[in-house]
Design an enzyme around this catalytic site. Sequence first.
Site, PDB file in Angstrom:
ATOM      1  N   LEU A 188      64.186  71.093  23.741  1.00 12.99           N
ATOM      2  CA  LEU A 188      64.456  71.801  25.000  1.00 12.99           C
ATOM      3  C   LEU A 188      63.165  72.268  25.650  1.00 12.99           C
ATOM      4  CD1 LEU A 188      66.723  72.981  26.847  1.00 12.99           C
ATOM      5  CD2 LEU A 188      66.512  75.089  25.532  1.00 12.99           C
ATOM      6  N   HIS A 322      74.005  80.983  27.657  1.00 13.12           N
ATOM      7  CA  HIS A 322      75.149  80.131  27.304  1.00 13.12           C
ATOM      8  C   HIS A 322      76.483  80.648  27.844  1.00 13.12           C
ATOM      9  CE1 HIS A 322      72.908  77.329  24.924  1.00 13.12           C
ATOM     10  NE2 HIS A 322      72.411  78.264  24.148  1.00 13.12           N
ATOM     11  N   GLU A 403      86.385  90.681  -4.224  1.00 18.91           N
ATOM     12  CA  GLU A 403      85.691  90.965  -2.969  1.00 18.91           C
ATOM     13  C   GLU A 403      85.475  92.472  -2.769  1.00 18.91           C
ATOM     14  OE1 GLU A 403      84.287  88.674  -1.430  1.00 18.91           O
ATOM     15  OE2 GLU A 403      85.288  87.009  -2.433  1.00 18.91           O
TER      16      GLU A 403
END
Length: 586
Positions: A188, A322, A403
């Site tokens: 880019l 974006h 977890e």
Amino acid sequence: MLITVLTSYLSPKTTNTIDFSQFIQQMNQGSIKSVTIRSAEQMIVGETKAGVSFKTFYVSYPEMMSELRTQGITVKVAPADSNWFWNIFLQAFLPFILIALLWFFIFRQAQGANNQAISFGKSRAVPWKKQDSAKTITFADVAGADEAVEELREIVEYLKTPGKYQDIGAKIPKGALLMGPPGTGKTLLAKAVAGEANVPFFSISGSDFVEMFVGVGASRVRDLFSQAQKNQPCIIFVDEIDAVGRHRGAGLGGGHDEREQTLNQLLVEMDGFDPKATVIVLAATNRPDILDPALLRPGRFDRQIVVDKPDIKGRRQILDIHVKSKKIVEGIDLDVIARRTPGFTGADLANLVNESALLSARKDHTEVSMVELEEAIERVIAGPERKSRLMSSKEKEIVAYHEVGHAIVAKKLPNADPVHKISILPRGLALGYTLQLPIEDKHLVSKEEIQDQIKILMGGRIAELLCTGTFTSGASNDIERATELARSYVCNYGMSEKLGTRKYGKGQGAVFLGRDYSDHSKDYSEDTARQIDDEIRRLIQEAYVNAHQILTENKDKLVEISKVLMEKEVIEAEEFETLLPTQIGA
């Protein structure tokens, strides 16, 4: 075959040939229907009343015409044969015409093959110009790489106004090497330089030089630089230059290497520029360690620009770029997304925004909300959610204990990153995960942080053991990562007090990259190896004992939070803070 077909269509139909006496006999019997007299050929062609065609040669005599009229036979007289030209053409000229056509096509084919062989040595790079593209990329489209942009601005200035630099005696760099991890925007940046400078831009991949034919690569390099000289000022961009610029002398054999010949030609072309030539060579690679040293010396790639992963400010700027093309809910806080994506490259962030848009469309939403952006982060980090994987209640319970064990140990340690989310929804290859995100970007890791990270990894297996009385294979990845951390702690970072500040072992260099063939990866004695093993075992054992103590003291909370997790399947940071208030202690 062609002559046969044409003859069959153009020639008259085949008829029976009879004697003239037979013709007279049939005429006298009244069996003939019609005749055609072809005087030029001294032939009579006719048809009987039974429909049979015939022909015969005759000698003209005065009574024949009266006899034909007497019998009531239809008489026609044909002019001179009009097919004589076709007969001569088919028999004499057509074969020569066919041979000429055949020769012409064979010659064209051979000439095309010759041109194709010559074109192998031509460069495949096509000059791009600003007017050729509807959307021109400029430095405004690049974010998160401010230092690299500043380095490249000088090259753009030189291409626009070379006289300013030449008058003062300054020599602009002949080449700039963009290096950094994949997805950080190296290509880019090269496109932005072309867009800013508004000069011809030759783009080619390193792999486009080398072909199966010897000498093609060097020929293409010569042709590329020849085109560039004719179009100067211009830019040559070689993407993935490591495909052709690897260390020479690589491999175990002597032999000639086509890739090395191509590299030699590239080195000669880059060093042979006219001092006033305005041809700049840009190249990109994510493997600068394997490039040939001659390629990196001043005079060739003078500048080596590192394009690293963006920091939190750079990530925010990349997200702003974006989301311009996406419909985003008004008031959405992109700072939160930037803070929750440490280590993401520009390509990762582009993928994140696109994934969030896909998720929104899948839910029939017209705009992207924070929920989709958060879910997209998890998709990029841990993989897509696997709703089809059904776990039994027993397995689900074990995963929940595992977890929550990680999360509680992380919460109780002073040098651990905050827990962002706990989930027992399978994603990717994981049955569950505990997501920790740092408060700020880190470039260094301390001794205490590594020790605490090992303790967190041990927390999953300890929680299983405390709550179920046994443990499963679910901690295999945790053990692997803990062992790697402990080995780096001792061998790479020199943090072990017992073994001192020394690096143990060398990285295994690949033989075919010009590295040494002999194995020097183990540069210590067997006794030292035993001490390293003992030290790694001690680190992991101490972390295990410490994590075991934390979870034993908080077993009630472990069971309570695990039940909540089994019910809700996901616990966010705010809810976890409510269930286990902050209380530092280990």
